[in-house]
Enzyme design. Structure first.
Site, mmCIF file in Angstrom:
data_model
loop_
_atom_site.group_PDB
_atom_site.id
_atom_site.type_symbol
_atom_site.label_atom_id
_atom_site.label_comp_id
_atom_site.label_asym_id
_atom_site.label_seq_id
_atom_site.Cartn_x
_atom_site.Cartn_y
_atom_site.Cartn_z
ATOM 1 N N LEU A 26 -22.238 -11.546 -2.205
ATOM 2 C CA LEU A 26 -22.101 -10.290 -1.482
ATOM 3 C C LEU A 26 -21.414 -9.306 -2.415
ATOM 4 O O LEU A 26 -20.464 -9.674 -3.125
ATOM 5 C CB LEU A 26 -21.257 -10.470 -0.215
ATOM 6 C CG LEU A 26 -21.849 -11.319 0.918
ATOM 7 C CD1 LEU A 26 -20.835 -11.473 2.048
ATOM 8 C CD2 LEU A 26 -23.133 -10.714 1.439
ATOM 9 N N ASP A 27 -21.861 -8.059 -2.432
ATOM 10 C CA ASP A 27 -21.195 -7.040 -3.237
ATOM 11 C C ASP A 27 -19.734 -6.940 -2.833
ATOM 12 O O ASP A 27 -19.357 -7.268 -1.704
ATOM 13 C CB ASP A 27 -21.867 -5.678 -3.041
ATOM 14 C CG ASP A 27 -23.317 -5.679 -3.494
ATOM 15 O OD1 ASP A 27 -23.677 -6.537 -4.310
ATOM 16 O OD2 ASP A 27 -24.075 -4.825 -2.999
ATOM 17 N N GLN A 28 -18.905 -6.409 -3.730
ATOM 18 C CA GLN A 28 -17.484 -6.315 -3.418
ATOM 19 C C GLN A 28 -17.216 -5.435 -2.204
ATOM 20 O O GLN A 28 -16.237 -5.624 -1.495
ATOM 21 C CB GLN A 28 -16.707 -5.810 -4.654
ATOM 22 C CG GLN A 28 -17.044 -4.409 -5.120
ATOM 23 C CD GLN A 28 -16.276 -3.326 -4.380
ATOM 24 O OE1 GLN A 28 -15.257 -3.598 -3.736
ATOM 25 N NE2 GLN A 28 -16.770 -2.092 -4.451
#
Length: 223
Positions: free
Chosen positions: A86-88
């Site tokens: 998951l992206d930050q």
């Protein structure tokens, strides 16, 4: 790391310290303590984490803390890896494990594991946008349109959708191609398993029934 913990006297069984890392013990039903905290032996671990914003899904994070910092030390050092990323700035459901075949099954494009997201959008959602996502949108560097399933709008600025392809930044790019912009993104389910009630930053082990809801044949020892 595990060897050093054992040699330091942090590992005990039934209150007795065992500091010889070469000692053999029967793992069946094993309960032990590490720095005074009780643990059950597990051949493999399968973890559900509600990932907060500002954490990277990497063992070597570059700009933000890694999600491993949200786990207790005994889990972090045994080599658990995220089953996908998951992206930050994306929050929500993240599975982690030290079972290599499980990780491969969850991430393999051939498995088409469904993942459900809720995107908060910059502009109001229209039926035309939802229909475009159902029909499929063509993204740059893709040769065929990508379509979502179970597409709906829970509110005027939200889109809930399920994807199975797992392309780079797929939800954000699909919403942009449909004429809107993602301002916030949360993953709420993987396979037949929902996120549940974990608070941001919390984790727990998956139950045997939850493992059976995922598209992978879990070893009998993990059930």
């Amino acid at each position: 790391m595990c060897r050093k913990l054992i040699q330091s006297g942090a590992f005990a069984i039934d209150g007795v310290v065992h500091d010889n890392f070469r000692e053999s013990v029967d793992p069946k039903g094993l309960q032990f303590t590490l720095d005074g905290e009780s643990w059950d032996y597990r051949e493999h671990v399968y973890i559900l984490l509600n990932k907060p914003e500002g954490f990277e899904c990497s063992t070597s994070p570059t700009h933000h803390e890694g999600v491993h910092s949200l786990l207790p030390l005994p889990l972090a050092v045994r080599g658990v890896q995220p089953a996908g990323r998951l992206d930050q700035d994306t929050t929500g459901m993240l599975l982690l494990s030290d079972d290599g075949p499980f990780l491969h099954a969850m991430m393999s494009p051939r498995r088409h594991v469904p993942k459900r997201y809720v995107a908060t959008t910059k502009h109001p959602v229209t039926e035309e946008m939802l229909q475009a996502l159902r029909d499929g949108v063509l993204l740059r560097d893709e040769t065929e349109p990508l379509a979502a399933t179970d597409v709906m709008s829970p509110s005027s600025h939200e889109i809930a959708l399920t994807i199975t392809q797992g392309k780079y930044h797929q939800v954000k790019r699909m919403v942009a191609a449909a004429g809107n912009r993602v301002e916030g993104l949360v993953r709420t389910a993987i396979g037949g398993l929902p996120m549940g009630t974990l608070e941001l930053g919390e984790w727990r082990y998956l139950s045997p029934d939850e493992l059976l809801s995922l598209p992978y044949e879990i070893p009998q020892s993990a059930r």
